[in-house]
Design a protein around this motif. Structure first.
Motif, short mmCIF file in Angstrom:
data_model
loop_
_atom_site.label_atom_id
_atom_site.label_comp_id
_atom_site.label_asym_id
_atom_site.label_seq_id
_atom_site.Cartn_x
_atom_site.Cartn_y
_atom_site.Cartn_z
N GLY A 286 0.84 -1.18 0.00
CA GLY A 286 0.00 0.00 0.00
C GLY A 286 0.88 1.24 0.00
O GLY A 286 2.09 1.18 0.28
N ALA A 287 0.28 2.36 -0.32
CA ALA A 287 1.04 3.59 -0.55
C ALA A 287 1.83 4.06 0.68
O ALA A 287 3.01 4.39 0.58
CB ALA A 287 0.11 4.70 -1.02
N GLU A 288 1.20 4.10 1.83
CA GLU A 288 1.85 4.65 3.02
C GLU A 288 3.02 3.79 3.49
O GLU A 288 4.13 4.31 3.71
CB GLU A 288 0.83 4.80 4.16
N ARG A 289 2.80 2.51 3.64
CA ARG A 289 3.89 1.63 4.10
C ARG A 289 4.99 1.52 3.06
O ARG A 289 6.17 1.43 3.40
CB ARG A 289 3.34 0.25 4.45
N ALA A 290 4.62 1.56 1.78
CA ALA A 290 5.64 1.52 0.72
C ALA A 290 6.52 2.76 0.81
O ALA A 290 7.76 2.66 0.70
CB ALA A 290 4.97 1.44 -0.64
N ALA A 291 5.92 3.91 1.01
CA ALA A 291 6.69 5.16 1.11
C ALA A 291 7.64 5.12 2.30
O ALA A 291 8.79 5.58 2.21
CB ALA A 291 5.74 6.35 1.21
N GLU A 292 7.19 4.55 3.41
CA GLU A 292 8.05 4.43 4.60
C GLU A 292 9.25 3.52 4.31
O GLU A 292 10.38 3.84 4.66
CB GLU A 292 7.25 3.87 5.78
N ARG A 293 8.99 2.40 3.68
CA ARG A 293 10.07 1.45 3.39
C ARG A 293 11.06 2.04 2.38
O ARG A 293 12.27 1.86 2.51
CB ARG A 293 9.49 0.13 2.89
N TRP A 294 10.54 2.75 1.37
CA TRP A 294 11.40 3.37 0.37
C TRP A 294 12.26 4.47 1.02
O TRP A 294 13.45 4.55 0.76
CB TRP A 294 10.58 3.94 -0.78
N ALA A 295 11.63 5.29 1.84
CA ALA A 295 12.37 6.38 2.51
C ALA A 295 13.49 5.82 3.38
O ALA A 295 14.61 6.35 3.39
CB ALA A 295 11.41 7.23 3.34
N LEU A 296 13.21 4.75 4.11
CA LEU A 296 14.23 4.13 4.95
C LEU A 296 15.37 3.59 4.09
O LEU A 296 16.55 3.78 4.40
CB LEU A 296 13.63 3.00 5.79
N VAL B 228 18.02 -0.43 -3.79
CA VAL B 228 17.47 -1.79 -3.82
C VAL B 228 18.23 -2.68 -2.84
O VAL B 228 17.63 -3.49 -2.13
CB VAL B 228 17.47 -2.36 -5.26
N GLU B 229 19.55 -2.54 -2.77
CA GLU B 229 20.34 -3.30 -1.78
C GLU B 229 19.89 -2.97 -0.37
O GLU B 229 19.76 -3.87 0.48
CB GLU B 229 21.82 -2.99 -1.93
N ALA B 230 19.63 -1.70 -0.11
CA ALA B 230 19.16 -1.30 1.22
C ALA B 230 17.76 -1.86 1.49
O ALA B 230 17.45 -2.23 2.62
CB ALA B 230 19.18 0.23 1.34
N LEU B 231 16.92 -1.91 0.47
CA LEU B 231 15.59 -2.53 0.63
C LEU B 231 15.72 -3.99 1.04
O LEU B 231 15.00 -4.46 1.92
CB LEU B 231 14.81 -2.48 -0.69
N ALA B 232 16.65 -4.69 0.41
CA ALA B 232 16.85 -6.11 0.71
C ALA B 232 17.22 -6.33 2.17
O ALA B 232 16.84 -7.34 2.77
CB ALA B 232 17.91 -6.70 -0.21
N GLN B 233 17.92 -5.39 2.75
CA GLN B 233 18.34 -5.50 4.15
C GLN B 233 17.17 -5.42 5.11
O GLN B 233 17.28 -5.83 6.27
CB GLN B 233 19.35 -4.40 4.49
N GLN B 234 16.02 -4.93 4.64
CA GLN B 234 14.85 -4.82 5.51
C GLN B 234 14.20 -6.18 5.76
O GLN B 234 13.41 -6.34 6.68
CB GLN B 234 13.83 -3.84 4.91
N GLY B 235 14.51 -7.16 4.93
CA GLY B 235 14.01 -8.51 5.14
C GLY B 235 12.56 -8.69 4.75
O GLY B 235 11.90 -7.78 4.28
N GLY B 236 12.07 -9.90 4.96
CA GLY B 236 10.67 -10.24 4.71
C GLY B 236 10.23 -9.94 3.29
O GLY B 236 10.97 -10.11 2.32
#
Length: 101
Positions: free
Chosen positions: A33-43, A65-73
């Motif tokens: 969803g838009a809100e959680r996606a924006a939070e994950r992208w910003a992080l 994208v490498e940083a996204l991968a570190q978020q897991g799940g």
């Protein structure tokens, strides 16, 4: 501002454009969803040291994208999909530039 592929960036014979920050955000939005996606992208952008909206090159997008991968799940699954798309485009572009198709 989000990057968008130019007509020249589309690979002849493959009709494949390079992945963009907008593509990455769209993939995240489909899952979270838009809100959680924006939070994950910003992080991920903060982790990669790139301002959100400024991942305009393949290298910058790859770092986020490498940083996204570190978020897991599920975020890591989306990141893997984006990584595959980045690599596929790069390899096809190199192959096309080399004259082989």
């Amino acid at each position: 501002m989000l990057s968008s592929p130019s007509a020249q960036a589309v690979l002849p014979g493959y009709k494949l454009a390079p992945p963009t920050e907008a593509d990455a955000n769209a993939a995240l939005q489909r899952v979270f969803g838009a809100e959680r996606a924006a939070e994950r992208w910003a992080l991920a952008c903060r982790t990669a040291g790139i301002a959100a909206g400024r991942a305009g090159t393949a290298d910058q997008l790859g770092r986020v994208v490498e940083a996204l991968a570190q978020q897991g799940g599920a975020t890591a699954v989306v990141a893997r999909s984006l990584e595959i798309r980045l690599r596929t485009y790069a390899r096809l572009a190199a192959r096309t530039a080399g004259g082989a198709q």
